[in-house]
Scaffold this motif. Structure first.
Motif, PDB file in Angstrom:
ATOM      1  N   ASP A 115       0.807  -1.217   0.000  1.00  0.00           N
ATOM      2  CA  ASP A 115       0.000   0.000   0.000  1.00  0.00           C
ATOM      3  C   ASP A 115       0.848   1.280   0.000  1.00  0.00           C
ATOM      4  OD1 ASP A 115      -2.400   1.252  -0.105  1.00  0.00           O
ATOM      5  OD2 ASP A 115      -2.717   1.286   2.071  1.00  0.00           O
ATOM      6  N   VAL A 116       1.865   1.298  -0.828  1.00  0.00           N
ATOM      7  CA  VAL A 116       2.668   2.508  -1.035  1.00  0.00           C
ATOM      8  C   VAL A 116       2.089   3.202  -2.275  1.00  0.00           C
ATOM      9  CG1 VAL A 116       4.976   3.381  -1.607  1.00  0.00           C
ATOM     10  CG2 VAL A 116       4.729   1.444  -0.030  1.00  0.00           C
ATOM     11  N   ARG A 241       5.919  16.363   3.329  1.00  0.00           N
ATOM     12  CA  ARG A 241       7.192  15.684   3.583  1.00  0.00           C
ATOM     13  C   ARG A 241       6.994  14.561   4.598  1.00  0.00           C
ATOM     14  NH1 ARG A 241      11.981  16.165   6.711  1.00  0.00           N
ATOM     15  NH2 ARG A 241      13.846  15.822   5.444  1.00  0.00           N
ATOM     16  N   GLN A 242       6.201  14.845   5.622  1.00  0.00           N
ATOM     17  CA  GLN A 242       5.945  13.840   6.650  1.00  0.00           C
ATOM     18  C   GLN A 242       5.192  12.648   6.059  1.00  0.00           C
ATOM     19  OE1 GLN A 242       7.530  14.131   9.319  1.00  0.00           O
ATOM     20  NE2 GLN A 242       6.756  12.254  10.252  1.00  0.00           N
ATOM     21  N   PHE A 243       4.224  12.940   5.192  1.00  0.00           N
ATOM     22  CA  PHE A 243       3.465  11.879   4.527  1.00  0.00           C
ATOM     23  C   PHE A 243       4.414  11.007   3.702  1.00  0.00           C
ATOM     24  CE2 PHE A 243       1.449  10.168   0.756  1.00  0.00           C
ATOM     25  CZ  PHE A 243       0.338   9.517   1.272  1.00  0.00           C
ATOM     26  N   ALA A 244       5.259  11.667   2.914  1.00  0.00           N
ATOM     27  CA  ALA A 244       6.187  10.922   2.052  1.00  0.00           C
ATOM     28  C   ALA A 244       7.146  10.090   2.903  1.00  0.00           C
ATOM     29  CB  ALA A 244       6.965  11.886   1.153  1.00  0.00           C
ATOM     30  N   PHE A 245       7.600  10.673   3.998  1.00  0.00           N
ATOM     31  CA  PHE A 245       8.538   9.960   4.863  1.00  0.00           C
ATOM     32  C   PHE A 245       7.888   8.697   5.440  1.00  0.00           C
ATOM     33  CE2 PHE A 245      10.573   9.389   9.101  1.00  0.00           C
ATOM     34  CZ  PHE A 245      11.821   9.002   8.635  1.00  0.00           C
ATOM     35  N   GLU A 246       6.706   8.865   6.036  1.00  0.00           N
ATOM     36  CA  GLU A 246       6.068   7.726   6.725  1.00  0.00           C
ATOM     37  C   GLU A 246       5.448   6.726   5.767  1.00  0.00           C
ATOM     38  OE1 GLU A 246       3.248   9.243   9.540  1.00  0.00           O
ATOM     39  OE2 GLU A 246       4.801  10.438  10.536  1.00  0.00           O
ATOM     40  N   LYS A 247       4.632   7.247   4.850  1.00  0.00           N
ATOM     41  CA  LYS A 247       3.821   6.339   4.022  1.00  0.00           C
ATOM     42  C   LYS A 247       4.565   5.807   2.807  1.00  0.00           C
ATOM     43  CE  LYS A 247      -0.078   6.991   6.380  1.00  0.00           C
ATOM     44  NZ  LYS A 247       0.414   7.386   7.693  1.00  0.00           N
ATOM     45  N   ILE A 248       5.695   6.439   2.473  1.00  0.00           N
ATOM     46  CA  ILE A 248       6.427   5.965   1.296  1.00  0.00           C
ATOM     47  C   ILE A 248       7.790   5.391   1.695  1.00  0.00           C
ATOM     48  CG2 ILE A 248       7.465   6.633  -0.921  1.00  0.00           C
ATOM     49  CD1 ILE A 248       5.066   8.535  -1.290  1.00  0.00           C
ATOM     50  N   LEU A 249       8.676   6.240   2.253  1.00  0.00           N
ATOM     51  CA  LEU A 249      10.046   5.770   2.507  1.00  0.00           C
ATOM     52  C   LEU A 249      10.089   4.737   3.639  1.00  0.00           C
ATOM     53  CD1 LEU A 249      12.219   6.867   0.598  1.00  0.00           C
ATOM     54  CD2 LEU A 249      10.496   8.615   0.914  1.00  0.00           C
TER      55      LEU A 249
END
Ligand code: AMP
Ligand code: GLY
Length: 418
Positions: A115-116, A241-249
């Protein structure tokens, strides 16, 4: 004092060598094979980046404490696996983990399973089936060869005619070798690069950067390896940025652990801020080029500690970054990314008051000459994008060479918003 071997020969590796040079622990730096600029800061050794046995032999004979792998080809050749098997500390992903870059299908399947957020896709090895699918979908269509293709494996087909030609080239003529094609939905929005140091589940973010892939001003002309980059992107909010950090990286790092191929190097998210949120366009298993040249100068921590911790599965001290903005402009050979000539003399670098990273240069009879498509990158630093930009463009005119060009509008998107 530590001895470090850096593998690679471009601007990215020059920035890595430069950052290692700032570490008080590092005594000697070797670079295989390196370039002219790197040779001023490290000892260059003529070993190809995919010559696994040659690199291993060199590291053993010279008592190298840590090896840092730059290019994806070296990772995909299994340099990290071989060094680990020999008990040597190495920063970079195993061959299995490198699949996140070397196989588009692996990456897409992983993102779907965990789910990325990314564009919906289907993959095909049969030309007729691929064509039938594409014919029934809206255009433009995004067609990606499922393997390493030196940045040339992605075609955005405007109509059926273009899609047909691209599919025929990839699946019938096997232009990049035998492999599948991933067909995915076309997304829109600004793109940006989010690089993190990753060791298993531990993810350490770097400042965001934006690359400029097209050759000419106004984002016109053919796709290149990147003509410039800058940090501090005004169109990305802290929440983004926080979304990308947590939900993606972070989620991807977890997923790779769960799949049995944990990461141990840089995870590069090529992301897009679409109207439906931030999505992954691609993952790379290494530092980006030219993003690294603008990001690493901002690192205030000792990079040897960071590399060594990731290489040995331990935790580094919290990373410290400067709040400044960096902006880098690439000087490329006229004709690049198409045909271009090499061997033109480069003068005036001693007068330049900016960081200079060499991308494709060599010494010939004691003279510095051009030796690649992308030749040099100059980096300006300041308190704002506008200041960093003014500084770097003021210095570019001092580089004297008869066969170079650059973009004059790096960071245009940020300045239009200021
Ligand atoms: P890639 O090698 O996957 O990064 O693709 C190269 C370039 O093609 C990207 O930087 C994008 O500009 C573009 N691209 C790739 N995938 C998509 C997509 N799904 N929608 C729109 N543009 C894309
Ligand atoms: N700057 C894009 C890349 O390194 O792939």
């Amino acid at each position: 004092m530590k001895k470090v071997l850096v593998i690679g020969s471009g601007g990215r590796e020059h920035a890595i060598v430069d950052a290692l040079g700032r570490s008080p622990q590092v005594g000697r730096i070797f670079c295989a094979p390196g370039n002219a600029g790197i040779s001023l800061q490290a000892t260059c050794v003529p070993i190809k980046d995919t010559d696994v046995e040659g690199l291993l032999g060199f590291a053993r004979e010279n008592g190298i404490d840590l090896t840092v792998v730059g290019p994806e080809a070296a990772l995909a050749a299994g340099v990290v696996d071989a060094f680990r098997a020999a008990g040597l500390a190495v920063f970079g992903h195993t061959k299995a983990a490198t699949q996140i870059e070397s196989s588009k299908e692996f990456a897409k399947r992983l993102m779907l399973k965990y789910d990325v957020p990314t564009a919906a896709y289907r993959s095909f090895s049969d030309y007729e089936e691929a064509l039938a699918y594409v014919s029934g979908r809206p255009f433009p269509a995004v067609l990606k060869y499922d393997g390493l293709a030196a940045g040339k494996g992605v075609v955005i087909a405007a109509d059926l005619e273009e899609a047909k030609a691209a599919l025929a080239s990839m699946l019938l003529d096997e232009a990049f070798g035998k492999g599948k094609v991933v067909v995915e939905d076309f997304l829109t929005g600004p793109e940006f690069s989010f690089m993190c140091f990753v060791e298993g589940r531990n993810v350490y973010p770097m400042p965001l950067a934006q690359d400029h892939k097209r050759a000419f001003d106004g984002d016109k002309g053919p796709n290149t390896g990147g003509m410039g980059a800058y940090t501090q992107l005004p169109f990305i909010t802290d929440e983004d940025r926080q979304f990308a950090f947590e939900k993606i990286l972070c989620r991807t790092a977890e997923a790779m652990v769960a799949e049995g191929c944990p990461l141990s190097g840089v995870l590069y998210g090529g992301l897009m801020k679409t109207p439906q949120g931030i999505k992954v366009i691609e993952f790379n298993a290494r530092f980006g080029d030219p993003e690294t040249e603008v990001v690493l100068p901002l690192l205030q921590s000792d990079i040897y500690d960071v590399f060594y911790a990731v290489a040995t599965g331990t935790q580094p001290q919290p990373l410290r970054w400067s709040d400044d903005v960096t902006l880098g402009v690439v000087l490329a050979s006229k004709g690049y990314p198409g045909k271009y000539e090499k061997g033109y003399a480069i003068e005036g670098l001693e007068d330049v008051d900016a960081k200079i990273y060499h991308m494709g240069t060599k010494f010939e009879d004691g003279r510095l000459v051009t030796a690649g498509g992308r030749v040099l990158m100059l980096i300006g630093q300041g308190e704002s994008v506008a200041q960093a930009r003014r500084r770097v463009y003021a210095e570019l005119g001092k580089v004297r060479c008869a066969n170079l060009f650059c973009r004059t509008d790096i960071a245009h998107c940020a300045l239009e918003m200021e």
